[in-house]
Design a protein around this motif. Structure first.
Motif, PDB file in Angstrom:
ATOM      1  N   UNK A  50      -4.820  21.429  -7.611  1.00 49.40           N
ATOM      2  CA  UNK A  50      -4.350  19.987  -7.042  1.00 49.40           C
ATOM      3  C   UNK A  50      -3.876  20.146  -5.792  1.00 49.40           C
ATOM      4  N   UNK A  51      -4.813  19.987  -4.856  1.00 51.35           N
ATOM      5  CA  UNK A  51      -4.495  20.164  -3.389  1.00 51.35           C
ATOM      6  C   UNK A  51      -3.548  19.067  -2.637  1.00 51.35           C
ATOM      7  N   UNK A  52      -2.684  19.301  -1.778  1.00 51.14           N
ATOM      8  CA  UNK A  52      -1.972  18.463  -1.051  1.00 51.14           C
ATOM      9  C   UNK A  52      -2.816  17.797   0.039  1.00 51.14           C
ATOM     10  N   UNK A  53      -3.038  16.563   0.139  1.00 48.85           N
ATOM     11  CA  UNK A  53      -3.801  15.954   1.046  1.00 48.85           C
ATOM     12  C   UNK A  53      -3.234  15.790   2.601  1.00 48.85           C
ATOM     13  N   UNK A  54      -3.149  16.840   3.344  1.00 49.58           N
ATOM     14  CA  UNK A  54      -2.750  17.073   4.661  1.00 49.58           C
ATOM     15  C   UNK A  54      -3.095  15.938   5.559  1.00 49.58           C
ATOM     16  N   UNK A  55      -4.538  15.572   5.319  1.00 51.40           N
ATOM     17  CA  UNK A  55      -4.855  14.523   6.053  1.00 51.40           C
ATOM     18  C   UNK A  55      -4.220  13.199   5.927  1.00 51.40           C
ATOM     19  N   UNK A  56      -3.726  12.817   4.602  1.00 51.34           N
ATOM     20  CA  UNK A  56      -2.877  11.487   4.589  1.00 51.34           C
ATOM     21  C   UNK A  56      -1.601  11.663   5.252  1.00 51.34           C
ATOM     22  N   UNK A  57      -0.816  12.775   5.432  1.00 52.55           N
ATOM     23  CA  UNK A  57       0.209  12.861   5.999  1.00 52.55           C
ATOM     24  C   UNK A  57       0.466  12.196   7.370  1.00 52.55           C
ATOM     25  N   UNK A  58      -0.690  12.125   8.163  1.00 52.58           N
ATOM     26  CA  UNK A  58      -0.805  11.532   9.306  1.00 52.58           C
ATOM     27  C   UNK A  58      -0.733   9.886   9.324  1.00 52.58           C
ATOM     28  N   UNK A  59      -1.003   9.534   8.150  1.00 51.76           N
ATOM     29  CA  UNK A  59      -1.039   8.106   7.726  1.00 51.76           C
ATOM     30  C   UNK A  59      -0.008   7.552   6.931  1.00 51.76           C
ATOM     31  N   UNK A  60       1.083   8.649   6.836  1.00 55.05           N
ATOM     32  CA  UNK A  60       2.110   8.355   6.159  1.00 55.05           C
ATOM     33  C   UNK A  60       2.234   8.246   4.655  1.00 55.05           C
ATOM     34  N   UNK A  61       1.178   8.925   4.373  1.00 57.02           N
ATOM     35  CA  UNK A  61       0.886   9.344   2.575  1.00 57.02           C
ATOM     36  C   UNK A  61       1.269  10.578   2.188  1.00 57.02           C
ATOM     37  N   UNK A  62       1.603  10.811   1.166  1.00 56.30           N
ATOM     38  CA  UNK A  62       2.108  12.118   0.511  1.00 56.30           C
ATOM     39  C   UNK A  62       1.190  11.907  -0.752  1.00 56.30           C
ATOM     40  N   UNK A  63       0.061  12.673  -0.680  1.00 53.22           N
ATOM     41  CA  UNK A  63      -0.784  12.622  -2.045  1.00 53.22           C
ATOM     42  C   UNK A  63      -1.313  14.042  -2.506  1.00 53.22           C
ATOM     43  N   UNK A  64      -1.537  14.164  -3.671  1.00 61.30           N
ATOM     44  CA  UNK A  64      -2.412  15.440  -4.212  1.00 61.30           C
ATOM     45  C   UNK A  64      -3.558  14.823  -4.701  1.00 61.30           C
ATOM     46  N   UNK A  65      -4.517  15.711  -4.703  1.00 64.30           N
ATOM     47  CA  UNK A  65      -5.735  15.343  -5.460  1.00 64.30           C
ATOM     48  C   UNK A  65      -6.384  16.519  -6.046  1.00 64.30           C
ATOM     49  N   UNK A  66      -7.279  16.219  -7.054  1.00 66.55           N
ATOM     50  CA  UNK A  66      -7.637  17.272  -8.068  1.00 66.55           C
ATOM     51  C   UNK A  66      -9.102  17.719  -7.062  1.00 66.55           C
ATOM     52  N   UNK A  67      -9.328  18.993  -6.987  1.00 69.23           N
ATOM     53  CA  UNK A  67     -10.155  19.534  -6.206  1.00 69.23           C
ATOM     54  C   UNK A  67     -10.680  20.828  -6.869  1.00 69.23           C
ATOM     55  N   UNK A  68     -12.199  21.153  -6.695  1.00 73.76           N
ATOM     56  CA  UNK A  68     -12.838  22.252  -7.321  1.00 73.76           C
ATOM     57  C   UNK A  68     -13.127  23.147  -6.052  1.00 73.76           C
ATOM     58  N   UNK A  69     -13.065  24.644  -6.332  1.00 75.75           N
ATOM     59  CA  UNK A  69     -13.640  25.607  -5.341  1.00 75.75           C
ATOM     60  C   UNK A  69     -14.302  26.621  -6.155  1.00 75.75           C
TER      61      UNK A  69
END
Length: 148
Positions: A50-69
């Motif tokens: 569950x990655x923290x969406x650092x790109x969203x921070x610049x738009x005032x968003x604090x989100x996590x999203x499910x990702x696979x690696x």
């Protein structure tokens, strides 16, 4: 209004520079030991986080999203301070590094908080990170004591 940060991310890493970009996007991702799989016959190591969406921070968003690696062409996997018998152990990914040994082979190391680590001996860097879909509001923005 379009929200580019909500668009799923898909990255491929074929060298150390690419891997550094993947590492940046996965910084502060959280996962459980049960979310990790090593398939030696396929030479594949994979995890869901569950990655923290650092790109969203610049738009005032604090989100996590499910990702696979996943990493292909993996020869061996070793871990430190990770209890495979504790599937609910939570790990916080800090960074992914690469140490070249015999070009293009080397060791990929996933560094987690509290000194935990997973080292992959790879024939070469061949990795893919992909967002799987769900996005949800994060309770807090991750912070680091010696960070900004």
């Amino acid at each position: 209004m379009s929200d580019d940060a909500a668009d799923p991310l898909k990255l491929i890493a074929l060298d150390a520079d690419d891997l550094a970009i993947v590492s940046t996007h996965l910084q502060d991702a959280v996962l459980k030991v049960a979310d990790i799989v090593w398939l030696p016959a396929e030479k594949r190591f994979a995890l869901a986080a569950r990655r923290f969406d650092w790109e969203g921070v610049s738009q005032g968003q604090r989100r996590r999203r499910l990702s696979a690696l996943h990493f292909d062409r993996v020869l061996t996997v070793r871990s430190t301070k990770i209890d495979k018998a504790a599937p609910d152990q939570v790990l916080s990914l800090l960074a992914i590094g690469f140490a070249e040994r015999d070009t293009p082979a080397g060791d990929v190391t996933l560094h987690f908080s509290d000194g935990a680590a997973i080292r992959l001996e790879v024939e070469c860097i061949e990795a893919q990170m992909k967002d799987l879909g769900p996005v949800w509001e994060a309770l807090a923005t991750p912070g680091h004591p010696d960070g900004p």
